[in-house]
Design an enzyme around this catalytic site. Structure first.
Site, PDB file in Angstrom:
ATOM      1  N   ASP A 227     100.605  34.229 -55.997  1.00  0.00           N
ATOM      2  CA  ASP A 227     100.698  35.600 -55.483  1.00  0.00           C
ATOM      3  C   ASP A 227     100.693  35.671 -53.957  1.00  0.00           C
ATOM      4  OD1 ASP A 227     100.746  36.574 -58.087  1.00  0.00           O
ATOM      5  OD2 ASP A 227      98.572  36.851 -58.173  1.00  0.00           O
ATOM      6  N   GLU A 228     101.147  34.610 -53.297  1.00  0.00           N
ATOM      7  CA  GLU A 228     101.155  34.608 -51.834  1.00  0.00           C
ATOM      8  C   GLU A 228     102.538  34.366 -51.252  1.00  0.00           C
ATOM      9  OE1 GLU A 228      98.201  32.159 -50.025  1.00  0.00           O
ATOM     10  OE2 GLU A 228      96.572  32.929 -51.274  1.00  0.00           O
TER      11      GLU A 228
END
Length: 283
Positions: A227-228
């Site tokens: 999720d980055e």
């Protein structure tokens, strides 16, 4: 039929004269520029441009010559596409159908210019829906023990399908670093939170516990860091103390559909340049 257009994305070290050189080159060959936009990252000194034009001559020849000019004369990294192509995409899904249905319908209506090459799922739930849409469906169950073998099978399916983009339409599995390194095409994920807030599992439950007043959804390129990856599109909606977790999930589903489809459309229309874990997204 609409006119054939060429779309070019350029980026590299900023310096004077790039816009004039690009527009002048197109004009000299008799092309007609329809859209042109540029951005300068003042911190990094990097120039970004998207230009879309109707070529006067052979499309493939003009694309090759433009890339050569941009690389040799301007020292720019360049990617080009032609408007008539319909890239193939692979959809990865689990049990949720809202993002899957939305992407399929937008593709079928022509709102998103692509072909859906295959649907890959770790559940059987959406098989019947895929068959209704006449889409090839591949069931690849995943457990902790079978994950490497399952991902190898998925990679083989994607490669054979000819997909140029993988879309995680609420695929509720974490893709391994090996998968992402081996895939060979970009992967877009929809996360049901306004990242970087509430990354990881059950973000709506996290938001409810925190008592937030807005919730969001984020579409980003998937990377080995969960999720980055570079963020492409985001949206939010207001919530209140009266909303239950189920209310948050219901409102969030609307956001997820909207944000994922926007990210996929922008990618396929050549509107995104990713760099340093960020993106420039041209209108």
């Amino acid at each position: 039929m609409s006119e054939e257009r060429i779309v070019a994305l350029l980026h590299g070290r900023d310096r004077a004269g790039i816009v004039a050189r690009v527009s002048g080159w197109i004009y000299a060959r008799g092309g007609n520029i329809l859209h042109a936009d540029q951005h300068r990252d003042t911190q990094e000194g990097i120039f970004f441009q998207r230009v879309e034009w109707v070529p006067a001559g052979d499309v493939e020849t003009e694309m090759r010559l433009f890339e050569e000019m941009a690389r040799v004369d301007l020292d720019m990294q360049t990617s080009l596409m032609r408007s008539s192509r319909k890239p193939k995409i692979a959809l990865m899904v689990s049990g949720f159908e809202h993002c899957f249905n939305d992407i399929v319908m937008r593709c079928r209506s022509g709102e998103i210019n692509c072909q859906i090459a295959c649907v890959i799922s770790n559940h059987e739930k959406l098989r019947w829906m895929s068959q209704t849409y006449e889409l090839p469906f591949y069931y690849t169950p995943v457990t902790a023990q079978t994950k490497p073998a399952a991902e190898a099978e998925q990679l083989d399916i994607i490669a054979k399908s000819g997909a140029e983009l993988v879309v995680m339409a609420r695929y509720m599995q974490i893709l391994s670093a090996n998968f992402l390194d081996t895939c060979g095409v970009p992967v877009i994920n929809i996360h049901h939170s306004f990242l970087p807030a509430f990354a990881g599992a059950k973000p709506y439950h996290q938001a409810y516990e925190r008592g937030v007043k807005i919730i969001g959804a984020t579409a980003h390129y998937a990377t080995k860091d969960l999720d980055e990856g570079p963020i492409i599109a985001q949206s939010v909606v207001r919530v209140s103390h009266r909303d239950t977790v189920e209310d948050l999930m219901r409102k969030g589903r609307e956001l997820e559909r909207e944000v994922l489809s926007e990210a996929v459309r922008c990618h396929l229309e050549g509107r995104i340049l990713a760099y340093k874990n960020k993106t420039v997204v041209f209108d």
